[in-house]
Structure formats: structure tokens, C-alpha cells
Design a protein around this motif. Structure first.
Motif, PDB file in Angstrom:
ATOM      1  N   GLU A 187       5.699   4.543   2.113  1.00 27.79           N
ATOM      2  CA  GLU A 187       6.253   5.479   2.275  1.00 27.79           C
ATOM      3  C   GLU A 187       6.929   5.285   3.847  1.00 27.79           C
ATOM      4  O   GLU A 187       7.799   5.934   3.426  1.00 27.79           O
ATOM      5  N   PHE A 188       6.080   4.709   5.183  1.00 25.78           N
ATOM      6  CA  PHE A 188       6.678   5.064   6.147  1.00 25.78           C
ATOM      7  C   PHE A 188       8.062   4.279   5.906  1.00 25.78           C
ATOM      8  O   PHE A 188       8.493   4.440   6.716  1.00 25.78           O
ATOM      9  N   THR A 189       8.069   3.025   5.363  1.00 29.07           N
ATOM     10  CA  THR A 189       9.191   2.165   5.257  1.00 29.07           C
ATOM     11  C   THR A 189       9.706   2.880   4.423  1.00 29.07           C
ATOM     12  O   THR A 189      11.042   2.628   4.957  1.00 29.07           O
ATOM     13  N   ARG A 190       9.934   3.370   3.378  1.00 27.17           N
ATOM     14  CA  ARG A 190      11.203   4.111   2.416  1.00 27.17           C
ATOM     15  C   ARG A 190      11.248   5.371   3.807  1.00 27.17           C
ATOM     16  O   ARG A 190      12.755   5.005   3.606  1.00 27.17           O
ATOM     17  N   ARG A 191      10.667   5.998   4.220  1.00 25.14           N
ATOM     18  CA  ARG A 191      11.410   6.603   5.271  1.00 25.14           C
ATOM     19  C   ARG A 191      11.540   6.287   6.584  1.00 25.14           C
ATOM     20  O   ARG A 191      13.028   6.186   7.034  1.00 25.14           O
ATOM     21  N   GLU A 206       0.441  -0.904  -0.214  1.00 24.11           N
ATOM     22  CA  GLU A 206       0.290   0.076  -0.163  1.00 24.11           C
ATOM     23  C   GLU A 206       0.991   1.186  -0.075  1.00 24.11           C
ATOM     24  O   GLU A 206       2.100   1.230   0.450  1.00 24.11           O
ATOM     25  N   ASP A 207       0.657   2.429  -0.941  1.00 25.98           N
ATOM     26  CA  ASP A 207       1.530   3.727  -0.838  1.00 25.98           C
ATOM     27  C   ASP A 207       1.364   3.451   0.991  1.00 25.98           C
ATOM     28  O   ASP A 207       3.197   4.586   0.844  1.00 25.98           O
ATOM     29  N   THR A 208       0.854   4.133   1.313  1.00 27.91           N
ATOM     30  CA  THR A 208       1.201   4.421   2.692  1.00 27.91           C
ATOM     31  C   THR A 208       2.026   3.540   3.668  1.00 27.91           C
ATOM     32  O   THR A 208       3.157   3.949   3.962  1.00 27.91           O
ATOM     33  N   SER A 209       1.749   2.791   3.764  1.00 28.76           N
ATOM     34  CA  SER A 209       2.971   1.986   4.416  1.00 28.76           C
ATOM     35  C   SER A 209       4.091   1.905   3.203  1.00 28.76           C
ATOM     36  O   SER A 209       5.089   1.701   3.575  1.00 28.76           O
TER      37      SER A 209
END
Length: 130
Positions: free
Chosen positions: A46-50, A41-44
């Protein structure tokens, strides 16, 4: 009210041992960089990327942290050694001063001729200019 300044060399040496054990417990940079997360998922994602970015930043500093801890443990160890050496020197100095005081306070041996004697405090005082 302030108390006396002192140190406990056994406690300081114990702290040195603890400080030198810490670098072994800090995980390696490669382990810190590894981040497993959900990228479905996009939100997950993005969180993983950060999270991965922060992990890379942290892992780049880990070797510096290890070196800093080891350096401070060595500094603490040297400081304790210097304090112990200074304590030994102070004890020797105090013993020498006590010996000088004791020898100066001994009565002069009587030679039977004068009261100014040949040693101790009275002999020292008799030699002072008036």
C-alpha cells in the motif's frame, strides 16, 4: 528607514546562469516515476502504491517546472539588459543636461557695445518679456 534601490548586474547575470543550469539537474519524468519497493506485505504494498501515485503526479509536472525556470531566467536576463540600457540612456541624458547647464552658465562674449551680450544666461534672461 529605506535605502537606495539598485541592482548588481553581475549578480543578476550569475543568477540567470544558475537558473538555466537547474533544469539540467532536475531528473527526467521517467526517472521520477520509477519506484522500487517491497510488495510482499500488505502495508508495504500500500505504501509503495501511494508512493508510485505521488511519483506519477510529480513527474507529470516536471516539464512544466523546467519550462517555468527557463522562462524566468530569460525574463531576468531581459530585465537586466533593459536596466543596463536604461542606465546608459540616463548617463547620456545626464551628460547632455550638464552640457546645457555648462553652456548656459558661460559668460557671454563681450562685443564691446552692450552688456546684454549674445549668449549664456544673461542673453537668455535679457530676451525674456518683462
Amino acid at each position: 528607514m529605506s535605502g537606495p534601490i539598485g541592482y548588481d548586474s553581475d549578480q543578476a547575470q550569475h543568477n540567470v546562469v544558475l537558473l538555466t543550469e537547474v533544469p539540467e539537474e532536475i531528473p527526467a519524468a521517467a526517472i521520477i516515476r520509477q519506484v522500487d519497493g517491497n510488495a510482499a506485505e500488505d502495508t508495504s504494498a500500500e505504501f509503495t502504491r501511494r508512493l508510485e501515485q505521488r511519483a506519477r503526479e510529480l513527474s507529470s509536472q516536471i516539464d512544466g517546472v523546467r519550462a517555468w525556470v527557463v522562462q524566468n531566467a530569460q525574463i531576468l536576463s531581459h530585465a537586466v539588459g533593459a536596466l543596463q540600457e536604461r542606465d546608459a540612456i540616463n548617463a547620456t541624458d545626464a551628460q547632455q543636461a550638464l552640457s546645457v547647464i555648462d553652456s548656459a552658465s558661460q559668460p557671454a562674449p563681450s562685443t564691446g557695445s552692450t552688456s546684454t551680450g549674445g549668449g549664456g544666461t544673461s542673453a537668455f534672461l535679457a530676451e525674456l518679456p518683462r
